[in-house]
Design an enzyme around this catalytic site. Structure first.
Site, PDB file in Angstrom:
ATOM      1  N   CYS A  15      -8.582   2.371  -3.634  1.00 61.06           N
ATOM      2  CA  CYS A  15      -7.163   2.347  -4.007  1.00 61.06           C
ATOM      3  C   CYS A  15      -6.834   3.238  -5.199  1.00 61.06           C
ATOM      4  CB  CYS A  15      -6.729   0.902  -4.312  1.00 61.06           C
ATOM      5  SG  CYS A  15      -6.556  -0.131  -2.848  1.00 61.06           S
TER       6      CYS A  15
ATOM      7  N   LYS B 191       3.103  -0.394  -3.408  1.00 57.89           N
ATOM      8  CA  LYS B 191       1.646  -0.496  -3.473  1.00 57.89           C
ATOM      9  C   LYS B 191       1.051   0.738  -4.153  1.00 57.89           C
ATOM     10  CE  LYS B 191      -2.573  -1.520  -3.064  1.00 57.89           C
ATOM     11  NZ  LYS B 191      -3.329  -1.769  -1.858  1.00 57.89           N
TER      12      LYS B 191
END
Length: 406
Positions: free
Chosen positions: A264, A210
């Site tokens: 993110c 991720k």
């Protein structure tokens, strides 16, 4: 074979937790969403939402009305616990921003009294490598009676704000178990609402995967942002340059902007740098390039403002990306705050997606900003801004960081 329906507790009801909880509830699971924000809890229990995301209001209303979703300030016993809490920065360590795991640790402590044998604990929060094991160790220390009988996994969210509900269902999902049994349990749960492929691995690989996804985008955006600075120095249109270069069959340059924001891309690369500071040289440089872009924009505004005695600076957009209300790590927000503090002119801010109570300064109507501004600074390419009539702004000084007012 009938699906196995579960009682699920989702810790954190933000941009990831609430859509996930609602989606699970509409698939027949009994879901308790837990958040420390009492106002958010009450709002959700009334069938409404406290964040902006397309169609989320309809999903939450349906889930609450079905009786499968309710919200609370405290967890309860369940079959599965999903941790979807923030992972912000804690401090600077050797010029790298260190992750703050306190929210994850607090969530693990909160669910510990309610755990039972064969429960599954899933960490969805984007986290540094090894964080799932941190959760596992907290549970082990608080509940030694459940040693080896609680399963843990990392299943990172992979959705784009503005398209969360579609991507929650359609995107491939990484399932990283600390054990084979945990991986099987997590796979079974996600198959109840995911149409994308279920990709199985261990928890540490899932965590890094991720982080790598977002670091890849960050590096590519840094290339575009550096190009924009070079093109400005050379008097060349960066968007035309990129468009021409992208006609090559193996070139796909992203678009520049005022910086990089969001929960993110602006955060995750630092988690890799923090874990491997000597090795993550390119990732660190990309972060530094993108983090420097807001100051470059501010300097451009200062230069243009020097032409006026008391300029009115119209700032269009403060969210971290277009057509959402999310202000997390927004470079546009940082730019506006700096300009407000700089006293180089009157700053008027417009963002049609942000409620006025969310920001510490007044928000203005777009028509008013376009009429009164001497300098127009476009920071976010919201739909409303891309439709601005060029004739209205032909006499303005325009600084367009997104290339939509050409």
């Amino acid at each position: 074979m009938a699906r196995e329906l579960q009682k699920i507790v989702v810790m954190g009801l933000g941009y990831i937790g609430l859509p996930t909880a609602s989606m699970l509830a509409t698939k027949g699971h009994t879901v308790l969403g837990v958040d420390i924000n009492e106002s958010a809890v009450n709002t959700i229990n009334s069938g409404h939402i406290h964040i902006v995301e397309p169609d989320l209001d309809l999903l939450v209303r349906s889930a609450v009305n079905s009786g499968n979703l309710r919200a609370s300030l405290t967890p309860e016993e369940a079959d599965t616990f999903i941790l979807a809490v923030p992972t912000p920065f804690k401090s600077e360590e050797g010029n790298a921003k260190a992750p703050d795991l306190s929210h994850i640790e607090a969530a693990a402590h909160a669910i510990a009294p309610y755990l039972r044998a064969e429960n599954l604990v899933i960490l969805e929060s984007t986290s540094p490598v090894g964080t799932t094991e941190v959760v596992e160790n907290i549970i082990r220390s608080l509940r030694p009676d459940l040693e080896g009988r609680v399963h843990t996994a990392h299943c990172p969210e992979r959705v784009l704000p503005g398209q969360i509900l579609r991507e929650l269902v359609d995107n491939d999902r990484i399932i990283g178990g600390t054990t084979k049994a945990a991986m099987i349990k997590a796979r079974t749960l996600y198959k109840t609402f995911c149409n994308g492929a279920i990709l199985e691995t261990d928890s540490r690989t899932a965590e890094l995967s991720k982080l790598v996804e977002n670091s890849f985008r960050d590096v590519n955006i840094a290339f575009a942002n550096e190009l924009s600075v070079i093109c400005d120095r050379l008097g060349i249109n960066v968007w035309e340059t990129i468009a021409l270069a992208n006609r090559h069959p193996r070139v796909n340059i992203l678009q520049p902007g005022p910086g990089v924001g969001g929960h993110c891309i602006a955060v995750d690369p630092w988690f890799i740098v923090s874990s491997a500071p000597e090795e993550a040289r390119l990732i660190r440089t990309a972060r530094e390039v993108n983090d420097a872009k807001p100051q470059w924009v501010i300097d451009k505004v200062r230069c243009k403002a020097a032409r006026f005695k008391d300029p009115v600076i119209g700032c269009l957009g403060i969210t971290f990306k277009s057509n959402i209300d999310d202000l997390r790590e927004s470079p546009s927000m940082d730019i506006v705050k700096t300009l407000l503090d700089a006293n180089i002119g009157t700053v008027m801010v417009c963002d049609p997606n942000v409620a006025s109570h969310k920001v510490p300064f007044p928000l203005h109507d777009l028509k008013e900003v376009l009429k009164k501004s001497d300098i127009l600074l476009l920071l976010v390419d919201h739909h409303e801004f891309t439709e601005i009539d060029s004739q209205i702004i032909k006499d303005k000084v325009v600084i367009d960081t997104k290339g939509v007012l050409r």
